[in-house]
Every structure is written in structure tokens, then in C-alpha cells.
Design a protein around this motif. Structure first.
Motif, short mmCIF file in Angstrom:
data_model
loop_
_atom_site.label_atom_id
_atom_site.label_comp_id
_atom_site.label_asym_id
_atom_site.label_seq_id
_atom_site.Cartn_x
_atom_site.Cartn_y
_atom_site.Cartn_z
N MET A 32 0.84 -1.18 0.00
CA MET A 32 0.00 0.00 0.00
C MET A 32 0.89 1.24 0.00
O MET A 32 1.88 1.31 0.70
CB MET A 32 -0.91 -0.03 1.24
CG MET A 32 -1.84 1.16 1.32
SD MET A 32 -2.83 1.19 2.83
CE MET A 32 -4.16 0.13 2.37
N ASN A 33 0.53 2.21 -0.79
CA ASN A 33 1.25 3.47 -0.88
C ASN A 33 1.29 4.14 0.48
O ASN A 33 0.32 4.14 1.23
CB ASN A 33 0.54 4.35 -1.91
CG ASN A 33 1.31 5.60 -2.24
OD1 ASN A 33 2.02 6.15 -1.42
ND2 ASN A 33 1.14 6.06 -3.45
N SER A 34 2.41 4.78 0.81
CA SER A 34 2.56 5.40 2.14
C SER A 34 1.54 6.51 2.38
O SER A 34 1.12 6.72 3.52
CB SER A 34 3.97 5.94 2.32
OG SER A 34 4.21 7.00 1.42
N ILE A 35 1.12 7.22 1.35
CA ILE A 35 0.13 8.29 1.52
C ILE A 35 -1.21 7.71 1.94
O ILE A 35 -1.92 8.27 2.77
CB ILE A 35 0.01 9.17 0.27
CG1 ILE A 35 -0.77 10.46 0.56
CG2 ILE A 35 -0.69 8.45 -0.86
CD1 ILE A 35 0.01 11.47 1.33
N TYR A 36 -1.55 6.55 1.39
CA TYR A 36 -2.80 5.89 1.77
C TYR A 36 -2.73 5.36 3.20
O TYR A 36 -3.71 5.41 3.93
CB TYR A 36 -3.16 4.77 0.79
CG TYR A 36 -3.56 5.30 -0.56
CD1 TYR A 36 -4.74 6.01 -0.72
CD2 TYR A 36 -2.76 5.09 -1.67
CE1 TYR A 36 -5.11 6.51 -1.96
CE2 TYR A 36 -3.12 5.58 -2.91
CZ TYR A 36 -4.30 6.28 -3.05
OH TYR A 36 -4.66 6.78 -4.27
N ARG A 37 -1.59 4.86 3.59
CA ARG A 37 -1.42 4.39 4.97
C ARG A 37 -1.53 5.55 5.95
O ARG A 37 -2.11 5.42 7.01
CB ARG A 37 -0.07 3.70 5.14
CG ARG A 37 -0.16 2.22 4.98
CD ARG A 37 1.14 1.55 5.26
NE ARG A 37 1.84 1.52 3.98
CZ ARG A 37 3.13 1.66 3.81
NH1 ARG A 37 3.92 1.83 4.83
NH2 ARG A 37 3.66 1.63 2.61
N ARG A 38 -1.00 6.67 5.58
CA ARG A 38 -1.00 7.83 6.45
C ARG A 38 -2.42 8.34 6.71
O ARG A 38 -2.73 8.81 7.80
CB ARG A 38 -0.16 8.94 5.83
CG ARG A 38 0.09 10.10 6.76
CD ARG A 38 1.07 11.06 6.17
NE ARG A 38 2.39 10.43 6.22
CZ ARG A 38 3.46 10.94 5.66
NH1 ARG A 38 3.38 12.05 4.99
NH2 ARG A 38 4.61 10.34 5.76
N PHE A 39 -3.29 8.26 5.71
CA PHE A 39 -4.65 8.76 5.83
C PHE A 39 -5.70 7.65 5.96
O PHE A 39 -6.88 7.90 5.82
CB PHE A 39 -4.99 9.66 4.63
CG PHE A 39 -4.21 10.93 4.63
CD1 PHE A 39 -4.56 11.97 5.48
CD2 PHE A 39 -3.12 11.09 3.80
CE1 PHE A 39 -3.82 13.14 5.50
CE2 PHE A 39 -2.38 12.26 3.81
CZ PHE A 39 -2.73 13.29 4.67
N SER A 40 -5.26 6.46 6.25
CA SER A 40 -6.18 5.33 6.37
C SER A 40 -7.10 5.50 7.57
O SER A 40 -6.69 5.95 8.64
CB SER A 40 -5.40 4.03 6.52
OG SER A 40 -6.28 2.96 6.78
N LEU A 41 -8.36 5.15 7.38
CA LEU A 41 -9.34 5.14 8.47
C LEU A 41 -9.78 3.70 8.74
O LEU A 41 -10.85 3.48 9.31
CB LEU A 41 -10.55 6.00 8.10
CG LEU A 41 -10.27 7.48 7.92
CD1 LEU A 41 -11.52 8.20 7.45
CD2 LEU A 41 -9.76 8.10 9.20
#
Length: 69
Positions: free
Chosen positions: A1-10
Motif C-alpha cells: 500500500m502506498n505510504s500516503i494511503y497508509r497515512r490517511f487510512s481510516l
């Protein structure tokens, strides 16, 4: 998973949205669903929050709950 998606994951987080079956509430519920969150939609009966919840759940493949007041 892309790090940006991990950062904003809910993922697995609950979000209560009052007025959730209306235009803006629906957009908020879609954003939460797309990030893996679980929206809880609360609205007046004529806006059919349960029906909206079913549609969102099918679209985003996450649990969505709808309750009317």
C-alpha cells in the motif's frame, strides 16, 4: 500500500455522521468509506438513511450503518 494511503487510512475506525443521507453528509460518508472507515449515518426518516447505507456498503465494500431519528 502506498505510504500516503497508509497515512490517511481510516481502516476500522467509526465515524458518526449526522445528516448523513443528505448531499454533504453523503459526500463525507463516501470519503470515509473510501479510506476504509465505517460510516454511521443518522438522519430523518424521509431521507432513508438505511437505504443510503446499503448503497454505500455495496459500492465501497465496507460496513455502513444507517439509522433514522
Amino acid at each position: 500500500m502506498n505510504s500516503i494511503y497508509r497515512r490517511f487510512s481510516l481502516q476500522g475506525r467509526l465515524a458518526l455522521i449526522t445528516g448523513g443521507a443528505g448531499l454533504l453528509g453523503l459526500k463525507h460518508a463516501e470519503a470515509i468509506s473510501s479510506a476504509g472507515g465505517i460510516p454511521i449515518i443518522v438522519d430523518i426518516p424521509k431521507t432513508e438513511p438505511k437505504k443510503v447505507a446499503i448503497q454505500l456498503s455495496k459500492k465501497w465494500k465496507v460496513p455502513v450503518y444507517g439509522y433514522d431519528l
